[in-house]
Write an enzyme that holds these catalytic residues in place. Structure first.
Site, PDB file in Angstrom:
ATOM      1  CB  VAL A 125      -2.757  -1.471  -2.057  1.00 37.16           C
ATOM      2  CG1 VAL A 125      -2.160  -2.795  -2.530  1.00 37.16           C
ATOM      3  CG2 VAL A 125      -2.351  -0.333  -2.994  1.00 37.16           C
ATOM      4  N   GLY A 163       0.842  -1.202   0.000  1.00 41.66           N
ATOM      5  CA  GLY A 163       0.000   0.000   0.000  1.00 41.66           C
ATOM      6  C   GLY A 163       0.872   1.245   0.000  1.00 41.66           C
ATOM      7  CG  HIS A 164       3.355   2.155   3.432  1.00 40.11           C
ATOM      8  ND1 HIS A 164       3.470   1.037   4.215  1.00 40.11           N
ATOM      9  CD2 HIS A 164       2.765   3.099   4.198  1.00 40.11           C
ATOM     10  CE1 HIS A 164       2.967   1.285   5.418  1.00 40.11           C
ATOM     11  NE2 HIS A 164       2.529   2.532   5.437  1.00 40.11           N
TER      12      HIS A 164
HETATM   13  P1  AMP Z   1       0.875   4.778   7.694  1.00 37.13           P
HETATM   14  O1  AMP Z   1       2.283   4.309   7.634  1.00 37.13           O
HETATM   15  O2  AMP Z   1      -0.091   3.714   8.131  1.00 37.13           O
HETATM   16  O3  AMP Z   1       0.708   6.083   8.419  1.00 37.13           O
HETATM   17  O4  AMP Z   1       0.454   5.080   6.186  1.00 37.13           O
HETATM   18  C1  AMP Z   1       1.180   5.990   5.408  1.00 37.13           C
HETATM   19  C2  AMP Z   1       0.390   6.307   4.173  1.00 37.13           C
HETATM   20  O5  AMP Z   1       0.125   5.114   3.449  1.00 37.13           O
HETATM   21  C3  AMP Z   1      -0.987   6.931   4.509  1.00 37.13           C
HETATM   22  O6  AMP Z   1      -1.267   7.954   3.578  1.00 37.13           O
HETATM   23  C4  AMP Z   1      -1.918   5.770   4.340  1.00 37.13           C
HETATM   24  O7  AMP Z   1      -3.245   6.145   4.003  1.00 37.13           O
HETATM   25  C5  AMP Z   1      -1.263   5.020   3.192  1.00 37.13           C
HETATM   26  N1  AMP Z   1      -1.688   3.615   3.198  1.00 37.13           N
HETATM   27  C6  AMP Z   1      -1.651   2.760   4.230  1.00 37.13           C
HETATM   28  N2  AMP Z   1      -2.191   1.570   3.878  1.00 37.13           N
HETATM   29  C7  AMP Z   1      -2.562   1.697   2.583  1.00 37.13           C
HETATM   30  C8  AMP Z   1      -3.192   0.816   1.639  1.00 37.13           C
HETATM   31  N3  AMP Z   1      -3.536  -0.420   1.953  1.00 37.13           N
HETATM   32  N4  AMP Z   1      -3.440   1.301   0.413  1.00 37.13           N
HETATM   33  C9  AMP Z   1      -3.104   2.574   0.069  1.00 37.13           C
HETATM   34  N5  AMP Z   1      -2.510   3.432   0.906  1.00 37.13           N
HETATM   35  C10 AMP Z   1      -2.254   3.012   2.150  1.00 37.13           C
END
Ligand code: AMP
Length: 286
Positions: free
Chosen positions: A173, A33-34
């Protein structure tokens, strides 16, 4: 790839650059996703900078800050392989030195959904993103639709505070069974992981109902709730249907509507969402 840990060095690196700069703020423990955000930034900007920072101010006192998964070495390797130009990895004391006392507080939309369940969460998110934006001065910043309310809060902050940054939203994702990728998925044991697949099934149910003309939230929410509750390992925090701007609860769905949920599976809290809009009804194969 440059690995940068201080604000001063980050600024020096930034101001030597020409062309557009994309930033992908993350809390690390990177998954696909990231990496979708990273790829999109790389395709749209001259330079891409990713930040890895588990931001303490967005966690509540009883939340999982201490045990939030961290894997800096493998994150660095993954970013390097993907061709990212720099990774910013500040310490907590670099971002919040002793005496730190200034906060960015977006009102209104932060008082519902995640904001109601996690008081102070969005103040921490808005503050750390403001700092990252001020340090890096990006052309564009990339956020995932997975955190739908975060996207709206950041867009509101950027607009209200006249920040000259384009916010780009990247679709969620998912794993093969539909579970949204999340760093917190590593907390799930095998039976919890199996149970978690009902979350996406519930979202798809909402999408199917919407496609067949249902517009009443009082029909959609119970149908989703029943699917989630078929898994005894899951406890619902909320299932909501909101307008996808002010995040007000809506009884009758207008396009676009945000269908969102938060659940506990054991001690793990997961969120997910889907946007229902008229154009999707025409184009999505469900
Ligand atoms: P985090 O590390 O959880 O703070 O996420 C960092 C970025 O990645 C944020 O903008 C989240 O929305 C995005 N993100 C996390 N999981 C996903 C995913 N499964 N699909 C798309 N973006 C994601």
């Amino acid at each position: 790839m440059r690995i940068i840990r201080s604000i001063t060095e980050m600024r020096e690196f930034r101001y030597a650059l020409s062309g557009s700069v994309g930033i992908v703020p993350t809390m690390g423990c990177l998954h696909n996703g990231h990496m979708a955000l990273v790829r999109q930034s790389m395709s749209e900007n001259t330079i891409t900078i990713t930040s890895l920072f588990v931001n303490p101010t967005q966690f509540g006192p009883r939340e999982d800050f201490d045990k939030y998964p961290r894997d800096e070495q493998s994150d660095i390797k993954r970013l390097e392989q993907s061709g990212v130009d720099a990774v910013f990895i500040p310490s907590s004391s670099e971002m919040y030195p002793d005496g730190f006392d200034s906060w960015v507080d977006v009102s209104g939309i932060t008082h519902v959904l995640e904001g109601a369940c996690r008081p102070g969460h969005f103040r921490g998110v808005a503050t750390v993103c403001s700092k990252l934006f001020n340090i890096i001065n990006p052309t564009r910043a990339y956020f995932g639709q997975k955190d739908a309310q975060q996207v709206l809060v950041i867009k509101k902050m950027v607009s209200d505070l006249s920040m000259n940054i384009e916010i780009v939203v990247v679709p969620t994702v998912r794993e093969d069974d539909g579970l949204a990728m999340s760093s917190r998925n590593v907390y799930l044991n095998p039976s919890e992981r199996r149970a978690a697949s009902v979350l996406y099934k519930a979202l798809l149910k909402a999408q199917r109902m919407y496609s067949s003309g249902e517009r009443d939230a009082k029909a959609i929410i119970p149908a989703m709730t029943a699917i989630i509750q078929s898994e005894p390992l899951i406890r619902i925090d909320y299932v909501a249907v909101s307008d996808n701007a002010g995040l007000k609860d809506i009884e009758f769905l207008r396009s676009p509507a945000l269908v969102s949920m938060a659940v506990f599976i054991g001690k793990t809290r997961l969120i997910d969402n889907i946007i229902l809009s008229n154009s999707d009804v025409d184009t999505q194969a469900i």
